[in-house]
Design an enzyme around this catalytic site. Structure first.
Site, PDB file in Angstrom:
ATOM      1  N   CYS A  75     -11.449  17.665  21.148  1.00 16.32           N
ATOM      2  CA  CYS A  75     -12.319  18.476  22.488  1.00 16.32           C
ATOM      3  C   CYS A  75     -12.992  19.680  21.435  1.00 16.32           C
ATOM      4  CB  CYS A  75     -11.668  19.315  23.370  1.00 16.32           C
ATOM      5  SG  CYS A  75     -10.923  20.819  22.658  1.00 16.32           S
ATOM      6  N   GLY A 101      -6.911  18.261  29.242  1.00 20.92           N
ATOM      7  CA  GLY A 101      -7.754  16.941  29.340  1.00 20.92           C
ATOM      8  C   GLY A 101      -8.952  16.338  30.142  1.00 20.92           C
ATOM      9  N   GLU A 149      -8.069  23.140  30.667  1.00 21.23           N
ATOM     10  CA  GLU A 149      -8.403  22.929  29.492  1.00 21.23           C
ATOM     11  C   GLU A 149      -9.138  21.620  29.213  1.00 21.23           C
ATOM     12  OE1 GLU A 149      -9.119  24.731  26.909  1.00 21.23           O
ATOM     13  OE2 GLU A 149      -7.782  27.145  27.400  1.00 21.23           O
TER      14      GLU A 149
END
Ligand code: NAP
Length: 450
Positions: free
Chosen positions: A261, A205, A227
């Protein structure tokens, strides 16, 4: 209340009541019971169940993919790829976990010494909505194969996906309660972490969520894997195959409506080819067909929530006020954000310093390789990066100097189940995937014998 809302139509699909503290405790106790059963199940049986999961994902990919698109708005074609990727990863760990976790003999002065790998127990995962199946299974599959049991606190906007993953694992004949979804809001996460049965936490997140959860876990001396966000540089040298770079720039920046991401976020382009790069990128961006993410002809869908689109708009507006130039796009209607290019982006602007989690490409130019490396590293994030050049030895030298968890040369930055994946700096720590990923939630025990 946890609501599932279609981000394209705005329709309220389903409302769930968050579970109570009493129900949370019951589920954690159930997980503990499940752990004592699951950890004794031989690898061959775990492998069969994991192969069932892989086959089930392949077999019913349409149903799963449609649920993803309905709940978080990615293109259905992308949701299919997400499910197929999950299925391949299940197969990979089904086939390799036993080898990865077999006892390893080490030469020492003793008669015999070796490493054995034991599961940690009940592991909590806190997960994001952007790849609602992939992120969850990327954590859970190796954790389960190692003998752990999993609790999932999924993002509040994808409760249907969270419930579906739980029932899917159950239907693949895994023992009762080895994987449970906790329908809770983020304010209940601290309660779960403080339960002594919960041994470790995996978070995917934002930087903010990761930092808060890691602080809570640190207080209890519980391991975390983080992560987190990224602002990946996409470095284009003047000798690059520009066509190839452009095709991949579009895929990387606009895939999942820019909400990845490891999307390329900062395009660091040689001054000599900057104008050509921007014009070619613009030509691709303005031709994309927007629309309903369920339709095959749609090429750019909506963002997952309106508040996220508003935040992106604010970052774009602030950057323009600080001197960035709007090349194309820039308009937002509810959850739809036009594919946008900003040029003349510099450190000090949100488009450079922060993560742009949506379809906005920030272009910055450089004159020397040293400057390109310095700009790439001038970020608090360090997740992925890509370098585009025909000079491979030079690219390799650059790759060594980039502060990131992965650097891809002339290739789209994406995760691969065979390679460890994770970040440095504020992008987090720990690794998922590959052989390394399975070691995050095990006790690596050294045994020495004389
Ligand atoms: P987020 O807002 O941080 O939410 C992620 C998860 O954390 C959700 O389940 C959320 O629950 C929970 N959460 C948020 N604040 C919390 C708190 N204070 N305490 C406990 N739990 C909390 O992130 P997102 O918007 O879902 O995802 C986007 C971010 O994830 C981006 O920064 C992206 O780069 C990053 N990401 C990283 C990776 C990677 O592999 N490195 C992969 C995917 C995404 P609620 O939904 O209930 O708030």
């Amino acid at each position: 209340m946890i609501a599932s809302i279609n981000p394209f139509s705005g329709e309220l699909l389903k409302v769930y009541t968050a579970i109570s503290s009493k129900e949370i405790t019951e589920k954690i106790l159930n997980a503990d019971v499940a752990f004592h059963v699951w950890k004794k199940i031989p690898f061959a049986d775990r492998k069969n169940m994991m192969m069932n999961l892989s086959a089930e994902l392949f077999r019913n990919k349409e149903q799963h993919a449609k649920l993803i698109t309905l709940e978080m708005g990615k293109l259905l074609t992308e949701a299919f790829l997400e499910i197929e990727k999950c299925a391949r990863m299940c197969k990979y760990y089904a086939e390799n976990a036993e080898v990865f976790l077999s006892d390893k003999q080490i030469e020492t002065d003793a008669e015999k010494s070796f490493i054995i790998y034991e599961p940690m127990g009940v592991v909590l995962s806190v997960m994001p909505w952007n790849f609602p199946y992939w992120q969850v299974l990327r954590f859970a599959v190796p954790a389960l194969m190692a003998g752990n049991v999993c609790l999932l606190k999924h993002a509040s906007n994808v409760p249907q996906c969270a419930m579906k993953i739980e029932s899917l694992i159950h239907d693949c004949r895994f023992p009762e309660n080895v994987f449970q979804t906790l329908l809770i809001e983020s304010d209940k996460v601290a309660e779960v972490i403080s339960n002594p049965i919960v041994k470790a936490i995996s978070v995917t997140g934002s930087e903010r969520a990761g930092s808060m959860i890691a602080a809570l876990a640190g207080k209890q001396i519980k391991k975390t894997v983080l992560e987190l966000g990224g602002s990946d540089p996409f470095i284009v040298l003047d000798d690059a195959d520009i066509h190839k770079a452009i095709v991949n720039a579009v895929k990387s920046r606009l895939g999942n409506a820019g909400q990845s991401c490891i999307a390329a976020k900062r395009f660091i382009v040689a001054e000599k080819i900057q104008e050509e790069f921007i014009q070619q990128l613009k030509a691709k961006f303005i031709l994309l067909k927007a629309g309903d993410p369920m339709l095959a002809e749609t090429q750019i869908g909506v963002m997952a929530r309106e508040d996220l689109a508003v935040e992106l708009e604010e970052q774009m507006d602030k950057s323009i006020a600080l001197g960035a130039q709007l090349i194309c796009g820039g308009k937002r209607v509810k959850t739809f954000f036009e594919p946008t290019i900003l040029s003349q982006v510099k450190p000090g602007m949100p488009a450079f310093d922060e993560e742009l989690f949506g379809p906005v490409a920030a272009v910055t130019s450089f004159n020397t390789i040293e400057q390109a490396i310095q700009l790439a590293n001038e970020s608090r994030f360090g997740l992925g990066a890509s370098v585009w050049t025909t000079d491979l030895p030079k690219a390799f030298q650059i790759a060594r100097q980039i502060e990131a968890g992965s650097v891809y040369i002339n290739s789209l930055m994406k995760s691969d189940q065979r390679l460890p994946f994770g970040g440095t700096k504020k992008s987090g720590y720990g690794r998922e995937l590959g052989q390394q990923g399975i070691y995050e939630f095990v006790n690596m025990k050294s045994v020495l014998m004389n």
